[in-house]
Enzyme design. Sequence first.
Site, PDB file in Angstrom:
ATOM      1  N   TYR A  16      85.320  47.665-105.874  1.00 37.69           N
ATOM      2  CA  TYR A  16      84.465  47.741-105.742  1.00 37.69           C
ATOM      3  C   TYR A  16      84.155  48.321-104.430  1.00 37.69           C
ATOM      4  O   TYR A  16      82.950  48.892-103.956  1.00 37.69           O
ATOM      5  CB  TYR A  16      83.541  46.655-106.928  1.00 37.69           C
ATOM      6  CG  TYR A  16      83.209  46.520-108.192  1.00 37.69           C
ATOM      7  CD1 TYR A  16      82.734  47.684-108.988  1.00 37.69           C
ATOM      8  CD2 TYR A  16      84.189  45.713-109.085  1.00 37.69           C
ATOM      9  CE1 TYR A  16      82.549  47.348-109.979  1.00 37.69           C
ATOM     10  CE2 TYR A  16      84.820  46.174-110.576  1.00 37.69           C
ATOM     11  CZ  TYR A  16      83.843  47.234-110.266  1.00 37.69           C
ATOM     12  OH  TYR A  16      84.494  47.027-112.358  1.00 37.69           O
ATOM     13  N   ASP A  38      96.457  50.583-102.925  1.00 34.10           N
ATOM     14  CA  ASP A  38      96.576  48.877-103.965  1.00 34.10           C
ATOM     15  C   ASP A  38      98.057  48.787-103.931  1.00 34.10           C
ATOM     16  O   ASP A  38      98.653  49.403-104.717  1.00 34.10           O
ATOM     17  CB  ASP A  38      95.594  49.071-104.811  1.00 34.10           C
ATOM     18  CG  ASP A  38      94.506  47.369-105.327  1.00 34.10           C
ATOM     19  OD1 ASP A  38      93.623  48.191-104.901  1.00 34.10           O
ATOM     20  OD2 ASP A  38      95.867  47.097-105.711  1.00 34.10           O
ATOM     21  N   ARG A  43      95.638  50.816-111.209  1.00 30.52           N
ATOM     22  CA  ARG A  43      94.479  50.953-111.197  1.00 30.52           C
ATOM     23  C   ARG A  43      94.329  52.714-109.495  1.00 30.52           C
ATOM     24  O   ARG A  43      93.232  52.932-109.961  1.00 30.52           O
ATOM     25  CB  ARG A  43      93.777  49.525-110.040  1.00 30.52           C
ATOM     26  CG  ARG A  43      92.147  49.949-109.631  1.00 30.52           C
ATOM     27  CD  ARG A  43      92.146  47.620-109.542  1.00 30.52           C
ATOM     28  NE  ARG A  43      90.653  48.053-109.051  1.00 30.52           N
ATOM     29  CZ  ARG A  43      90.063  47.051-109.361  1.00 30.52           C
ATOM     30  NH1 ARG A  43      90.587  46.267-108.370  1.00 30.52           N
ATOM     31  NH2 ARG A  43      88.490  47.095-109.588  1.00 30.52           N
ATOM     32  N   SER A 135      85.769  42.773 -95.932  1.00 28.03           N
ATOM     33  CA  SER A 135      85.854  41.460 -97.536  1.00 28.03           C
ATOM     34  C   SER A 135      85.141  40.437 -96.975  1.00 28.03           C
ATOM     35  O   SER A 135      85.161  39.980 -95.604  1.00 28.03           O
ATOM     36  CB  SER A 135      87.401  40.835 -98.052  1.00 28.03           C
ATOM     37  OG  SER A 135      87.675  41.732 -98.410  1.00 28.03           O
ATOM     38  N   ALA A 174      74.909  47.056-103.011  1.00 25.13           N
ATOM     39  CA  ALA A 174      75.240  45.942-104.158  1.00 25.13           C
ATOM     40  C   ALA A 174      75.292  47.758-105.043  1.00 25.13           C
ATOM     41  O   ALA A 174      74.804  48.697-105.285  1.00 25.13           O
ATOM     42  CB  ALA A 174      73.597  45.996-104.122  1.00 25.13           C
ATOM     43  N   LYS A 226      76.139  37.910 -93.072  1.00 20.96           N
ATOM     44  CA  LYS A 226      77.208  38.672 -94.669  1.00 20.96           C
ATOM     45  C   LYS A 226      76.645  37.817 -95.664  1.00 20.96           C
ATOM     46  O   LYS A 226      76.056  37.403 -96.746  1.00 20.96           O
ATOM     47  CB  LYS A 226      78.497  39.066 -94.456  1.00 20.96           C
ATOM     48  CG  LYS A 226      78.133  39.335 -96.447  1.00 20.96           C
ATOM     49  CD  LYS A 226      78.534  40.368 -96.704  1.00 20.96           C
ATOM     50  CE  LYS A 226      78.185  40.322 -97.930  1.00 20.96           C
ATOM     51  NZ  LYS A 226      78.955  41.457 -99.124  1.00 20.96           N
ATOM     52  N   ASN A 230      73.059  37.065 -98.254  1.00 20.43           N
ATOM     53  CA  ASN A 230      73.685  36.694 -99.642  1.00 20.43           C
ATOM     54  C   ASN A 230      73.253  35.508-100.145  1.00 20.43           C
ATOM     55  O   ASN A 230      72.150  35.193-100.894  1.00 20.43           O
ATOM     56  CB  ASN A 230      75.032  36.968-100.208  1.00 20.43           C
ATOM     57  CG  ASN A 230      75.386  38.528-100.510  1.00 20.43           C
ATOM     58  OD1 ASN A 230      74.523  39.063-100.690  1.00 20.43           O
ATOM     59  ND2 ASN A 230      76.852  38.913-100.497  1.00 20.43           N
ATOM     60  N   PHE A 232      70.228  34.059 -99.109  1.00 20.59           N
ATOM     61  CA  PHE A 232      68.994  34.065 -98.814  1.00 20.59           C
ATOM     62  C   PHE A 232      68.999  34.837-100.194  1.00 20.59           C
ATOM     63  O   PHE A 232      67.275  34.429-100.400  1.00 20.59           O
ATOM     64  CB  PHE A 232      68.182  35.133 -97.984  1.00 20.59           C
ATOM     65  CG  PHE A 232      67.983  34.008 -96.463  1.00 20.59           C
ATOM     66  CD1 PHE A 232      68.706  33.509 -95.949  1.00 20.59           C
ATOM     67  CD2 PHE A 232      67.199  34.423 -96.269  1.00 20.59           C
ATOM     68  CE1 PHE A 232      68.322  32.309 -94.707  1.00 20.59           C
ATOM     69  CE2 PHE A 232      65.843  33.084 -95.420  1.00 20.59           C
ATOM     70  CZ  PHE A 232      67.248  32.694 -94.670  1.00 20.59           C
ATOM     71  N   CYS A 282      79.470  38.220-105.554  1.00 18.23           N
ATOM     72  CA  CYS A 282      79.246  37.793-104.737  1.00 18.23           C
ATOM     73  C   CYS A 282      78.354  36.735-104.718  1.00 18.23           C
ATOM     74  O   CYS A 282      78.437  35.613-103.655  1.00 18.23           O
ATOM     75  CB  CYS A 282      78.560  39.114-103.731  1.00 18.23           C
ATOM     76  SG  CYS A 282      79.793  40.195-103.207  1.00 18.23           S
TER      77      CYS A 282
END
Length: 468
Positions: A16, A38, A43, A135, A174, A226, A230, A232, A282
């Site tokens: 994603y 990958d 995929r 990541s 997002a 990061k 997330n 917050f 996440c």
Amino acid sequence: MTTHPIQTICCIGAGYVGGPTMAVIADRCPQIQVTVVDLNASRIEAWNDPDLGRLPVYEPGLDAVVGRCRGRNLHFSTDVQSAIAQADIVFLSVNTPTKTRGVGAGQASDLRWIEASARQVAACAKGHTIVVEKSTLPVRTAETVKAILAAAQGATPDGETKSFEVLSNPEFLAEGTAIADLEQPDRVLIGGEDPAAIEALAGIYGHWVPSERILRTNLWSSELSKLTANAFLAQRISSINSIAALCEATEANVQEVARAIGSDSRIGSKFLQAGPGFGGSCFQKDILNLVYLCRHYGLDEVAAYWEAVVQLNAWQQHRIARLVVNKLFGTVTAKRLAILGFAFKADTNDTREAPAIRICSDLLDEGAELAIYDPKVSEGQIAADLEQPAGDGGHDRGGWQLSSSALEAARGADAVLVLTEWSEFAAIPWVELAAVMRKPAWVFDARARLDHGVARAAGFHVWVVGQG
Ligand code: UDX
Ligand code: UDX
């Protein structure tokens, strides 16, 4: 170390994050060759599918971007080694799930894939390579990555020299708005030590991101920012959901409260939508990771503070399932319930940590028969998500089936539960649904997005999250 303009990029992980991010970079930087690799051959095959409607990730606008670049300067491949060897920059975009066993199980991130990827880069890279952590990782992971790369640095048997620089460049996209978030980011964050490497990466984003939006920090600030962002965001959702429960107990309305507090510019209006709790890959993972880190550093009170955000989220989901059972005369055994929406939010086929999973599982435990409709989530995905836990075969669990529309799901049902805010649900023909359902018929709107007046006029009892 002097920099030359970046000509080739390799991204490990076509998920994603890796897929959409690299597609936008390729789109905005036609002079750079971008290869996404990958381990998962099917995929990669899906990313190469001539039918752009069958890409493995559903994101509005992604098909057009991939259509413009694929085969030109965007490539999807399983040949990890040669893509690394040719790359000036390697992005690590592999998954980092919460550990399920061993030290830190349930909280710490499982870094085995990050480590494996770093080792692969160490072995296959040629010349100077910038390695970018894309990541989300625990603070100080770069240390591990650096240590692995450092062990491979220096002269190679073929007479060349290998060298590395590590940067942190977390994604803030997002799902469902990934392309817009990538094309017009609020900010791009680059953490690192080596100015030349930082500027090389900033130069890529500089093709389309205004320079004042490209923030440079040290490595650890970048990694921690990061997790903090997330935490917050998720905290706001737990905060408003806690108030939603109080609104239901009183005669307040959480939408009105959210508007009232959100108009205070210090609070702001975003991320104040009460609902069935946050899902997605996440928020929970990153907070648990933060909790683990805090405990590691002996900050138990800080850990408990953030852990409560996750606990309240799970509580909200169990609360909704319990409330459905209560309203339906205290039992849902053998009752058909229509579940509308299974994805963790609208405009994605992603179900990771979706609130629907916990709510549906609770209802299955109560013996309900679920008819599930989601415009994008596949039957196989739902089956995997609702699989009965091993060793839990001792009681009469209900069952579920897939439906192809809201109307079909509602046929013979006692209640409709709206768990994802798909826009098509705003236009549900309530009169038609009422005609095919058992009475008294209920609507449980966990997203507070429906036209409740129409549903009530059609004869439904209506429960809306956060409305007293
Ligand atoms: C991302 C981030 O990487 C994660 O840290 C963040 O917190 C959530 O989003 P995402 O892209 O959503 O992950 O993960 P996923 O869709 O699972 O994609 C990761 C891909 O990496 C998979 O396709 C997997 O096959 C691939 N992979 C994994 C490799 O190619 N090599 C490996 O060694 C491990
Ligand atoms: C999030 C972050 O927004 C993104 O910056 C980060 O990079 C990855 O994690 P994502 O998980 O894709 O993105 O979705 P997001 O839109 O943030 O929603 C997360 C969850 O919170 C969803 O389940 C959503 O329905 C829920 N949510 C969001 C609410 O319940 N109320 C809100 O007001 C906002």
